[in-house]
Design a protein around this motif. Structure first.
Motif, PDB file in Angstrom:
ATOM      1  N   PRO A 102       0.823  -1.217   0.000  1.00 21.85           N
ATOM      2  CA  PRO A 102       0.000   0.000   0.000  1.00 21.85           C
ATOM      3  C   PRO A 102       0.852   1.259   0.000  1.00 21.85           C
ATOM      4  N   GLY A 103       0.235   2.325  -0.478  1.00 21.57           N
ATOM      5  CA  GLY A 103       0.936   3.596  -0.518  1.00 21.57           C
ATOM      6  C   GLY A 103       0.154   4.623  -1.308  1.00 21.57           C
ATOM      7  N   PHE A 104       0.812   5.712  -1.618  1.00 22.72           N
ATOM      8  CA  PHE A 104       0.149   6.793  -2.344  1.00 22.72           C
ATOM      9  C   PHE A 104       1.193   7.604  -3.105  1.00 22.72           C
ATOM     10  N   CYS A 105       0.714   8.483  -3.938  1.00 22.13           N
ATOM     11  CA  CYS A 105       1.595   9.347  -4.730  1.00 22.13           C
ATOM     12  C   CYS A 105       1.373  10.804  -4.346  1.00 22.13           C
ATOM     13  N   VAL A 106       2.462  11.511  -4.166  1.00 18.43           N
ATOM     14  CA  VAL A 106       2.400  12.966  -4.090  1.00 18.43           C
ATOM     15  C   VAL A 106       2.336  13.457  -5.534  1.00 18.43           C
ATOM     16  N   THR A 107       1.337  14.213  -5.901  1.00 19.55           N
ATOM     17  CA  THR A 107       1.076  14.544  -7.301  1.00 19.55           C
ATOM     18  C   THR A 107       2.028  15.603  -7.843  1.00 19.55           C
ATOM     19  N   VAL A 108       2.023  15.713  -9.147  1.00 21.05           N
ATOM     20  CA  VAL A 108       2.792  16.743  -9.839  1.00 21.05           C
ATOM     21  C   VAL A 108       2.348  18.131  -9.388  1.00 21.05           C
ATOM     22  N   LEU A 109       1.073  18.266  -9.125  1.00 16.09           N
ATOM     23  CA  LEU A 109       0.532  19.549  -8.686  1.00 16.09           C
ATOM     24  C   LEU A 109       1.224  20.043  -7.421  1.00 16.09           C
ATOM     25  N   ALA A 110       1.590  19.116  -6.524  1.00 14.08           N
ATOM     26  CA  ALA A 110       2.252  19.498  -5.277  1.00 14.08           C
ATOM     27  C   ALA A 110       3.605  20.150  -5.555  1.00 14.08           C
ATOM     28  N   LEU A 111       4.382  19.568  -6.489  1.00  9.70           N
ATOM     29  CA  LEU A 111       5.677  20.164  -6.830  1.00  9.70           C
ATOM     30  C   LEU A 111       5.483  21.541  -7.466  1.00  9.70           C
ATOM     31  N   GLU A 112       4.519  21.656  -8.352  1.00 10.20           N
ATOM     32  CA  GLU A 112       4.259  22.952  -8.989  1.00 10.20           C
ATOM     33  C   GLU A 112       3.902  24.000  -7.943  1.00 10.20           C
ATOM     34  N   GLN A 113       3.089  23.601  -6.988  1.00 12.27           N
ATOM     35  CA  GLN A 113       2.680  24.523  -5.927  1.00 12.27           C
ATOM     36  C   GLN A 113       3.869  24.922  -5.068  1.00 12.27           C
ATOM     37  N   HIS A 114       4.745  23.946  -4.774  1.00 10.22           N
ATOM     38  CA  HIS A 114       5.902  24.221  -3.927  1.00 10.22           C
ATOM     39  C   HIS A 114       6.840  25.226  -4.588  1.00 10.22           C
ATOM     40  N   ILE A 115       7.117  25.063  -5.854  1.00 13.02           N
ATOM     41  CA  ILE A 115       8.001  25.994  -6.568  1.00 13.02           C
ATOM     42  C   ILE A 115       7.340  27.361  -6.693  1.00 13.02           C
ATOM     43  N   LYS A 116       6.036  27.368  -6.944  1.00 11.98           N
ATOM     44  CA  LYS A 116       5.302  28.629  -7.089  1.00 11.98           C
ATOM     45  C   LYS A 116       5.386  29.456  -5.810  1.00 11.98           C
ATOM     46  N   GLN A 117       5.449  28.792  -4.661  1.00 13.70           N
ATOM     47  CA  GLN A 117       5.471  29.494  -3.376  1.00 13.70           C
ATOM     48  C   GLN A 117       6.886  29.874  -2.937  1.00 13.70           C
ATOM     49  N   ASN A 118       7.919  29.494  -3.723  1.00 12.74           N
ATOM     50  CA  ASN A 118       9.302  29.793  -3.361  1.00 12.74           C
ATOM     51  C   ASN A 118       9.983  30.544  -4.497  1.00 12.74           C
ATOM     52  N   GLN A 119      10.102  31.857  -4.347  1.00  7.97           N
ATOM     53  CA  GLN A 119      10.686  32.703  -5.388  1.00  7.97           C
ATOM     54  C   GLN A 119      12.122  32.306  -5.681  1.00  7.97           C
ATOM     55  N   ALA A 120      12.868  31.925  -4.644  1.00  8.03           N
ATOM     56  CA  ALA A 120      14.273  31.553  -4.831  1.00  8.03           C
ATOM     57  C   ALA A 120      14.403  30.340  -5.746  1.00  8.03           C
ATOM     58  N   LEU A 121      13.483  29.378  -5.635  1.00  4.85           N
ATOM     59  CA  LEU A 121      13.515  28.200  -6.498  1.00  4.85           C
ATOM     60  C   LEU A 121      13.198  28.580  -7.945  1.00  4.85           C
ATOM     61  N   GLN A 122      12.253  29.488  -8.131  1.00  9.50           N
ATOM     62  CA  GLN A 122      11.913  29.922  -9.486  1.00  9.50           C
ATOM     63  C   GLN A 122      13.111  30.580 -10.160  1.00  9.50           C
ATOM     64  N   GLU A 123      13.789  31.431  -9.443  1.00 10.58           N
ATOM     65  CA  GLU A 123      14.955  32.124 -10.013  1.00 10.58           C
ATOM     66  C   GLU A 123      16.088  31.145 -10.283  1.00 10.58           C
ATOM     67  N   ALA A 124      16.247  30.172  -9.392  1.00  5.45           N
ATOM     68  CA  ALA A 124      17.313  29.184  -9.579  1.00  5.45           C
ATOM     69  C   ALA A 124      17.049  28.317 -10.809  1.00  5.45           C
ATOM     70  N   VAL A 125      15.793  27.895 -11.020  1.00  8.72           N
ATOM     71  CA  VAL A 125      15.447  27.104 -12.204  1.00  8.72           C
ATOM     72  C   VAL A 125      15.715  27.898 -13.470  1.00  8.72           C
ATOM     73  N   LYS A 126      15.368  29.181 -13.440  1.00 10.64           N
ATOM     74  CA  LYS A 126      15.594  30.039 -14.597  1.00 10.64           C
ATOM     75  C   LYS A 126      17.081  30.143 -14.906  1.00 10.64           C
ATOM     76  N   GLU A 127      17.913  30.308 -13.869  1.00 12.84           N
ATOM     77  CA  GLU A 127      19.352  30.411 -14.083  1.00 12.84           C
ATOM     78  C   GLU A 127      19.935  29.088 -14.580  1.00 12.84           C
ATOM     79  N   LEU A 128      19.456  27.978 -14.021  1.00 11.71           N
ATOM     80  CA  LEU A 128      19.895  26.663 -14.485  1.00 11.71           C
ATOM     81  C   LEU A 128      19.625  26.495 -15.979  1.00 11.71           C
ATOM     82  N   THR A 129      18.443  26.896 -16.404  1.00 16.02           N
ATOM     83  CA  THR A 129      18.067  26.771 -17.809  1.00 16.02           C
ATOM     84  C   THR A 129      18.968  27.623 -18.684  1.00 16.02           C
TER      85      THR A 129
END
Length: 1235
Positions: free
Chosen positions: A401-428
């Protein structure tokens, strides 16, 4: 134009609906053949035919035969029973692949499960068309239907039924060649080269309405293909004879009459050994005899209804008592007493549900959304599907038994963290080279930033609530990443991401989720995505699953992971949780099983881990799992494979005799295309081994192997031009959209079809001698060829069409205006770049017709301009068809005002200007980029102005005229620097251009000239010189257009790298133009991986060399070591430019090796490609193995005064770099000198 129907037409819901593709392939050298068919039916059912005979090995057929129902295994292509048929390019290229077990033995009407040997067979074939499409609905001759309807009693109901049939069902056919490899168990791999038919049939077909039919499919040695069917369908026509003939010259015609009668063709069910039929098409009569092979008459029962039988009878044919042919005769009978064939549509078949997006942050394995890849990622989706299968199989295995943390959760987490958004942009930006930076260091910093964040309250509460609901708060858990797109049949990236095992409690679970998310941006994961053209910002679910305190665990492969053998199951097993079986910490036990309908599951071997020994079944085994568990796990794994419809890599565990399946990944490692497939990926179809091919002419523009992008653009343009020539000349009735004609490719090398070219240009015989169209591409007599060869190819024009072609003459007269059009166009011609890669691609696609038209204008202008040279050759040869190369070399020198002919002298001006600057030694030591920067700066003075003027005037040239990958000099001037540096550092002396008047040139010719010829010769010489100049000028205009497209494609490549579609710019040229569009739209991973492999294969293709002229499929030259040349050995060629030169031989394969050229070298190469002309100032002389008096390199050599001979066979073999040689341009010889 008639409709050709879709290439993939999924069957409808009607029980009689189908979408069927059928291929045959026969070799002409032995008895090998392949027959395959897949027909998709509603409700996940597929009909399969697979019959194979390999000469010297035996006959094979699919194990389900004589039945033919299997499960439909794919929605993307035709796939079932281990057979996959995939459309690569509509109406042109298909892939046919099989991986599975076949029954070996003589063909018979019935087998039991206990009979016949099941053998592992693997083959992959590329089918390429060599004919146009024949659509029975639009292309059949109306007389065939008129004759059939005349036999019927007419009524309104009859015509309604006929109309209904026409609306409900479509069928069209093409003929082509198949090339590929086959591996049969216990036999060596062998190559296959076959020719046969492709049929696509789709719509509604009610087989109960068919009484019987006989169908003849035949292909003849001259390239003619034919189909004749005689059928009885009482509801519409009791005797309909329909078919066609496809001629070697591309023409197609419906059969309008035949003497074939169904009542005389095995009406009693007894199939005879020989049959004879006659028919007419396009005003020609055909008499065919068929001799059926007694040992090759396989049969199958018809589809779901089971009340019909097909007999596929392999046959040898003879046409008009002279031409051999190959093919089959198919007999169909209604079987009134036949039984219904049971459906194999399994209720266990797993299919990803189509659901609206979920708004949840977590979903349990038992929820339907957990089966959706877009919601929970690839790993999570297949665990959700596996959980569903557990219930369908009555809990015979357990998914923890178990469950999945959805893709939506990751999207929400990044959306709520400006530093992560800027870091992803720089990585790209760093990964896509938009800005500089250390990608590895940046990834490390980003991962640390990610791990330092905290889950939002909403996500954390959802996770903790689900743990509580499932009773997992105090259980040990495995927390695994589940990226979207991973763990699919197309994509797998095991080991790139971080999994956390033995996790327990709230804090550890939340930390493990963050660690999984952070690993998505680890350096290996980012580099993996970037190298495969995937977006750096990526989506991921996370799987949280209870760990099983297993007594033993491991992995199971439902087929051999190395060979793909579907009859083998490989189990890796170890004590404990089984992590060691995948991490290689401990050598696990390895168990091999065989399974078949005949013998079921059998353990055949056990290799006990760490003990380094193989334990035979008769010995005492210390395997970590019992035989009972082995058989149970393997049996359940087969059900999982059947449910997924593909081979699986299953993680399993055992505790207290309960079997747990943790996940079931797809196996993809054995589906990779072989190097052989990629070598022949774009080979064109040859309709006959009587085709004559040449590398002459085309190899000057495209020496060696070309890239896929160049093939898709330049190759298509060349084909368009050749077909336009044929249409204008009257040798081709219409352009062939789907069958290449006149241009062929083999292993990446281009060839012109001499017979197709000659057939297209037959009207030119009003002026030239009869063999000239045959020999003009190679500029020599081909005594083996004559016009009977063209007639054999199916072309026979009316006398009036032979004499004159108004369209062709009109086009020739308009060529000057077309040329003026391009002169004006090039003043402002440009290809818009677009705001992004997708827009730039659309602009390029829209502008491609201009590329084609510029090419056509160049060829037509060249044809008009070169006519005077043809008259001059005819006058000098006195009608004896002897090419007088020596005379032309003298008479056609000093052609006026040709831009391209001044190239070597322009290079010498740069060399002298650099010398005059006074810093030759310093310039010679500069790297290429520094030298270019200096020449483009004001500090370089007159040398820089001269160089910049050269780029402005000649910068459109490149070292590969046709190759789009080859940058124009103006775009990359560093290409020019090495030659200038070597010339500046040497004692190079500029050549003075000499002028020879027409009268002086005629006086120097050794051929006796008298009578009328003496009077008209001066006029012809002047006209020929002007004509050659005009020809070179027309090519110059075309090269300027080519250069603009090359620049545009390189700009597109840079833009695609910036946007993350490509890992590097150069990879663009290993995609076809259509594939570029597909990448911009869908980012398919498989195309990027294939492009990388094509890039490596190109080096192998470039090692191949082919004879200048070949009959049938080209065979690469196999060079043998030769003894050292003696001074008595003299090689001869045709004189291109007179003069004598002594020097060091420099034997090179391509312009890429030109850096080794030294001042005064005698360059010896196979092909006089355009790029060599830039190096003429360094050379003492030039020797080539192919080429001729009108080759671009030959013209430039004459104008520059460089001693040159061409068509010097074997020169690149007999001589080696460093030999001292003498080139005599007066005698046409080259000889080794004494040391």
């Amino acid at each position: 134009m008639h409709c050709e129907g879709p290439e993939t037409s999924p069957p409808g819901s009607d029980n009689q609906a189908l979408d069927s593709v059928y291929f045959t392939g026969f070799t002409e050298a032995d008895k090998t053949f392949v027959i395959v068919r897949l027909a998709r039916r509603p409700n996940g059912v597929c009909e399969i035919w697979l019959f194979l005979r390999v000469d010297g090995v035996g006959e094979f057929q699919h194990p389900v035969h004589p039945d033919m129902i299997v499960a439909d295994e794919s929605e993307k292509c035709w796939s079932g029973g281990g057979l996959t048929i995939e459309c690569l390019e509509p109406h042109r290229r298909w892939k046919i692949a099989f991986q599975g077990l076949l029954r070996k033995g003589p063909y018979r009407q019935q087998w039991s499960d206990e009979e016949g040997e099941l053998v592992h067979v693997k083959f992959s074939l590329r089918w390429t068309t060599f004919t146009d499409v024949f659509d029975f609905k639009f292309d059949s001759h109306p007389d065939s239907f008129a004759r059939a309807l005349a036999l019927e009693k007419w009524s309104q109901e009859l015509f309604q039924r006929i109309k209904r049939d026409g609306e409900q069902h479509s069928r069209y056919e093409q003929w082509g060649q198949q090339i590929g490899e086959i591996e049969i168990e216990n036999h060596q791999k062998r190559e296959l080269f076959l020719r046969g038919i492709r049929t696509h049939s789709y719509g509604i077909r009610n087989w109960e309405e068919f009484y019987r039919y006989v169908m003849l499919l035949m292909h003849f040695e001259d390239g003619t293909s034919a189909h004749l069917t005689v059928l009885c369908k009482p509801a519409t026509t009791t005797h309909l004879a329909v078919g066609y003939v496809l001629f070697p010259n591309g023409k197609k015609a419906g059969i309008d009459w035949t003497d074939a009668l169904l009542a005389e063709m095995a009406d009693d069910g007894i199939i005879k050994d020989t049959y004879r039929v006659s028919f007419t098409a396009d005003g020609k009569s055909f008499s065919v005899s068929a001799t059926l092979d007694k040992e090759a008459r396989p049969m199958v029962y018809n589809g779901l209804i089971g009340k019909g039988v097909f007999h596929e009878c392999i046959a040898d044919f003879q046409l008009n008592s002279s031409l051999r042919g190959w093919g089959l005769v198919e007999f169909y009978y209604r079987d009134e007493v036949g039984d219904l064939v049971p459906s194999v549509n399994s209720p266990l078949k797993l299919k990803e549900p189509s659901l609206p997006a979920s708004s949840k942050f977590v979903v349990s394995f038992t929820e339907e959304h957990s089966q959706c890849t877009k919601e929970v990622g690839g790993k999570g989706a297949q665990i959700g599907q596996l959980t569903r299968l557990q219930g369908q199989l009555g809990n015979q295995f357990i998914v923890p038994p178990g469950f999945c943390v959805t893709v939506l959760a990751l999207e929400q987490h990044i959306k709520q963290n400006q530093a992560l958004q800027e870091a992803v942009k720089e990585l790209t930006q760093v990964a896509c080279k938009i800005k500089p930076g250390n990608l590895q260091e940046l990834c490390k910093r980003y991962s640390e930033t990610f791990n330092s964040t905290r889950l939002s309250c909403e996500i954390e509460d959802a996770v903790l609530q689900r743990l509580e609901e499932l009773g997992l708060q105090q259980e040990l858990l495995a927390v695994r990443p589940s990226p979207v797109g991973e763990d699919t049949t197309d994509k797998a990236a095991a080991g790139q991401l971080q999994s956390e095992l033995g996790i327990k409690g709230r804090q550890q679970v939340c930390g493990a989720i963050l660690a999984c998310w952070a690993s998505l941006y680890s350096f290996p994961a980012v580099r993996y995505r970037h190298q495969r053209g995937q977006l750096i910002p990526s989506l991921m679910g996370v799987v949280i699953q209870q760990m099983v305190p297993a007594e033993a665990a491991g992995t199971l492969f439902t087929c051999d992971p190395l060979t793909g053998h579907p009859g083998k199951i490989i189990i890796k097993a170890n004590y404990g949780i089984g992590e060691s079986t995948v991490t290689s910490n401990v050598e696990p036990d390895t168990i091999t099983l065989l399974h078949s309908p005949k013998s079921g599951l059998q353990v055949t071997s056990k290799k006990i881990g760490s003990k380094k020994q193989h334990v035979h079944l008769s010995e005492t085994s210390q395997c970590c799992i019992s035989d009972d568990i082995i058989l149970k796990v393997a049996g359940l794994a087969l059900w999982v494979r059947k449910a997924y419809g593909s081979a699986r890599d299953i993680e399993w565990a055992v505790k207290e005799n309960l079997i747990y399946f943790l996940q079931a990944r797809p196996m993809t490692s054995f589906n990779m295309e072989s190097d052989f497939e990629l070598m022949h990926e774009f080979d064109t179809g040859l309709p006959s081994d009587l085709q004559w091919l040449t590398t002459a002419t085309i190899s000057e523009a495209a020496p060696g192997a070309i890239t896929p992008l160049t093939w898709s653009v330049f190759g298509t343009a060349t084909q368009y031009v050749i077909q336009q020539l044929g249409a204008l000349n009257g040798g081709l009735s219409q352009l062939k959209l789907h069958s290449l004609r006149g241009l062929d490719m083999y292993c990446g090398h281009l060839f012109l079809s001499i017979l197709s070219y000659a057939a297209s240009c037959e009207p030119s015989n009003v002026i030239n001698q009869k063999n000239n169209p045959l020999c003009s591409p190679v500029e020599k007599e081909l005594n083996e060829l004559g016009f009977h060869d063209i007639i054999l190819q199916g072309l026979h024009l009316s006398p009036w069409r032979k004499i004159f072609s108004f369209k062709f003459m009109k086009f020739l007269l308009n060529s000057s205006s077309k040329q003026r059009y391009w002169e004006e166009q090039l003043q402002n011609f440009s290809i818009p770049s677009g705001s992004d890669a997708a827009e730039a691609y659309l602009h390029l696609t829209k502008m491609l017709p201009e590329y084609f038209n510029a090419y056509l204008t160049s060829v037509m202008s060249s044809s008009a301009s070169i006519m005077w040279t043809s008259y001059l050759i005819d006058t000098l040869s006195q009608g004896e068809n002897k090419l007088t190369a020596e005379a032309i070399a003298v008479l056609c020198k000093n052609c006026p005002d040709a831009l391209s002919t001044e190239l070597p002298h322009s290079v010498e001006v740069i060399i002298q200007a650099v010398r005059d600057q006074g810093n030759s030694a310093e310039f010679a030591k500069m790297d290429s980029q520094t030298a270019v920067s200096w020449l483009l700066s004001a500090d370089s003075g007159e040398a820089g102005k001269t160089f910049q003027s050269f780029l402005k005037r000649h910068g459109f040239f490149s070292f590969g005229e046709a190759e789009l990958r080859s940058k124009p000099w103006a775009d990359d001037p560093t290409q020019l620097i090495p030659l200038i540096q070597r010339a500046v550092a040497s004692n190079h002396i500029s050549k003075k251009k000499t002028q020879t008047s027409v009268e002086e040139a005629i006086a120097a010719v050794k051929i006796p000239i008298t009578g009328l010829r003496k009077i008209i010769l001066p006029l012809l010489v002047r006209k020929a010189r002007v004509g050659i100049s005009k020809r070179e000028y027309s090519k110059t205009l075309a090269r300027k257009v080519y250069a603009l497209f090359k620049t545009a494609y390189w700009d597109l490549a840079r833009q695609m790298v910036k946007e993350g579609f490509l890992p590097d710019e150069d990879l663009l040229f290993f995609l076809t133009h259509a594939e570029v569009g597909e990448i911009l739209q869908h980012r398919p991973l498989d195309i990027i991986l294939r492009a990388n492999r094509r890039k490596r294969i190109l080096d192998q293709q470039n090692l191949l060399q082919f004879p200048e002229v070949a009959m049938g499929r080209p065979v690469p030259l196999r060079f043998k070591e030769v003894a050292d040349l003696t001074t008595e050995t003299v090689l001869s060629g045709i004189i291109i430019s007179q003069g004598v030169a002594k020097g060091t031989a420099r034997v090179l394969k391509s312009v890429a090796e030109a850096s080794s050229i030294q001042q005064g070298d005698i360059l010896i190469v196979a092909i006089p490609e355009v790029g060599w002309t830039y190096y003429f100032p360094l050379l003492g002389g030039l020797v080539t193995e192919i080429g001729g008096i009108l080759s671009h390199g030959g013209i430039i050599a004459r104008e520059y005064g460089l001693p040159c001979i061409m068509k010097c066979k074997g020169a690149t073999i007999w001589f080696k770099s460093g030999d001292k040689v003498i080139l005599d341009g007066f005698k046409g010889t080259v000889q080794k000198l004494e040391e």
